[in-house]
Scaffold this motif. Sequence first.
Motif, PDB file in Angstrom:
ATOM      1  N   THR A   2      -8.787 -13.079  -1.676  1.00 50.04           N
ATOM      2  CA  THR A   2      -7.491 -12.968  -1.027  1.00 50.04           C
ATOM      3  C   THR A   2      -6.428 -12.732  -2.090  1.00 50.04           C
ATOM      4  O   THR A   2      -6.397 -13.409  -3.108  1.00 50.04           O
ATOM      5  CB  THR A   2      -7.149 -14.251  -0.251  1.00 50.04           C
ATOM      6  N   GLU A   3      -5.571 -11.756  -1.828  1.00 49.39           N
ATOM      7  CA  GLU A   3      -4.453 -11.481  -2.742  1.00 49.39           C
ATOM      8  C   GLU A   3      -3.168 -11.564  -1.940  1.00 49.39           C
ATOM      9  O   GLU A   3      -3.125 -11.195  -0.771  1.00 49.39           O
ATOM     10  CB  GLU A   3      -4.583 -10.088  -3.359  1.00 49.39           C
ATOM     11  N   THR A   4      -2.112 -12.034  -2.563  1.00 50.65           N
ATOM     12  CA  THR A   4      -0.801 -12.093  -1.929  1.00 50.65           C
ATOM     13  C   THR A   4       0.067 -10.978  -2.498  1.00 50.65           C
ATOM     14  O   THR A   4       0.136 -10.795  -3.704  1.00 50.65           O
ATOM     15  CB  THR A   4      -0.135 -13.461  -2.185  1.00 50.65           C
ATOM     16  N   VAL A   5       0.695 -10.219  -1.597  1.00 52.65           N
ATOM     17  CA  VAL A   5       1.587  -9.128  -2.012  1.00 52.65           C
ATOM     18  C   VAL A   5       2.927  -9.306  -1.310  1.00 52.65           C
ATOM     19  O   VAL A   5       3.021  -9.938  -0.267  1.00 52.65           O
ATOM     20  CB  VAL A   5       1.004  -7.731  -1.679  1.00 52.65           C
ATOM     21  N   THR A   6       3.960  -8.716  -1.892  1.00 52.62           N
ATOM     22  CA  THR A   6       5.296  -8.780  -1.278  1.00 52.62           C
ATOM     23  C   THR A   6       5.381  -7.782  -0.131  1.00 52.62           C
ATOM     24  O   THR A   6       4.571  -6.852  -0.032  1.00 52.62           O
ATOM     25  CB  THR A   6       6.389  -8.453  -2.305  1.00 52.62           C
ATOM     26  N   ILE A   7       6.383  -7.967   0.702  1.00 53.11           N
ATOM     27  CA  ILE A   7       6.599  -7.043   1.814  1.00 53.11           C
ATOM     28  C   ILE A   7       6.861  -5.637   1.281  1.00 53.11           C
ATOM     29  O   ILE A   7       6.336  -4.654   1.814  1.00 53.11           O
ATOM     30  CB  ILE A   7       7.770  -7.519   2.704  1.00 53.11           C
ATOM     31  N   HIS A   8       7.638  -5.530   0.223  1.00 57.06           N
ATOM     32  CA  HIS A   8       7.934  -4.225  -0.365  1.00 57.06           C
ATOM     33  C   HIS A   8       6.648  -3.522  -0.811  1.00 57.06           C
ATOM     34  O   HIS A   8       6.428  -2.348  -0.501  1.00 57.06           O
ATOM     35  CB  HIS A   8       8.889  -4.367  -1.554  1.00 57.06           C
ATOM     36  N   LYS A   9       5.784  -4.251  -1.515  1.00 54.40           N
ATOM     37  CA  LYS A   9       4.518  -3.646  -1.969  1.00 54.40           C
ATOM     38  C   LYS A   9       3.647  -3.268  -0.774  1.00 54.40           C
ATOM     39  O   LYS A   9       3.002  -2.223  -0.771  1.00 54.40           O
ATOM     40  CB  LYS A   9       3.763  -4.603  -2.889  1.00 54.40           C
ATOM     41  N   ALA A  10       3.632  -4.092   0.261  1.00 52.37           N
ATOM     42  CA  ALA A  10       2.835  -3.795   1.453  1.00 52.37           C
ATOM     43  C   ALA A  10       3.318  -2.517   2.121  1.00 52.37           C
ATOM     44  O   ALA A  10       2.512  -1.703   2.585  1.00 52.37           O
ATOM     45  CB  ALA A  10       2.887  -4.966   2.426  1.00 52.37           C
ATOM     46  N   LYS A  11       4.638  -2.315   2.153  1.00 53.97           N
ATOM     47  CA  LYS A  11       5.181  -1.097   2.772  1.00 53.97           C
ATOM     48  C   LYS A  11       4.862   0.134   1.938  1.00 53.97           C
ATOM     49  O   LYS A  11       4.519   1.180   2.483  1.00 53.97           O
ATOM     50  CB  LYS A  11       6.695  -1.214   2.959  1.00 53.97           C
ATOM     51  N   THR A  12       4.949   0.035   0.633  1.00 54.48           N
ATOM     52  CA  THR A  12       4.763   1.209  -0.215  1.00 54.48           C
ATOM     53  C   THR A  12       3.289   1.523  -0.464  1.00 54.48           C
ATOM     54  O   THR A  12       2.958   2.667  -0.775  1.00 54.48           O
ATOM     55  CB  THR A  12       5.478   1.046  -1.571  1.00 54.48           C
ATOM     56  N   GLU A  13       2.406   0.531  -0.328  1.00 51.57           N
ATOM     57  CA  GLU A  13       0.986   0.740  -0.613  1.00 51.57           C
ATOM     58  C   GLU A  13       0.095   0.405   0.578  1.00 51.57           C
ATOM     59  O   GLU A  13      -1.057  -0.010   0.409  1.00 51.57           O
ATOM     60  CB  GLU A  13       0.569  -0.102  -1.816  1.00 51.57           C
ATOM     61  N   LEU A  14       0.598   0.610   1.790  1.00 50.20           N
ATOM     62  CA  LEU A  14      -0.146   0.211   2.981  1.00 50.20           C
ATOM     63  C   LEU A  14      -1.528   0.873   3.057  1.00 50.20           C
ATOM     64  O   LEU A  14      -2.520   0.211   3.349  1.00 50.20           O
ATOM     65  CB  LEU A  14       0.662   0.518   4.246  1.00 50.20           C
ATOM     66  N   SER A  15      -1.618   2.161   2.764  1.00 52.31           N
ATOM     67  CA  SER A  15      -2.911   2.850   2.843  1.00 52.31           C
ATOM     68  C   SER A  15      -3.926   2.229   1.891  1.00 52.31           C
ATOM     69  O   SER A  15      -5.088   2.023   2.256  1.00 52.31           O
ATOM     70  CB  SER A  15      -2.751   4.339   2.525  1.00 52.31           C
TER      71      SER A  15
END
Length: 80
Positions: A2-15
Amino acid sequence: MTETVTIHKAKTELSKLLARVEAGEEIVIARGNKPVAKLVAADPAPKPKRKPGRWAGKMSIGPEFFEPLSDEDLELWGEK
């Protein structure tokens, strides 16, 4: 894993994150340090049930199938 990412990173790297989730990882999306969501793989669609005998009578194997292969055929298969 499990890794935790920020909302910004999730939006920019969703694929990329979705590809990792498909490979079996879980991704936690956090606002600052506070987890707010988790990306996990969806359950795959159920496979249709198999029906025994579905091909009965539609195919047949002749007796020649069980005869030994010729020397020529054996050479093609690398057996001689």
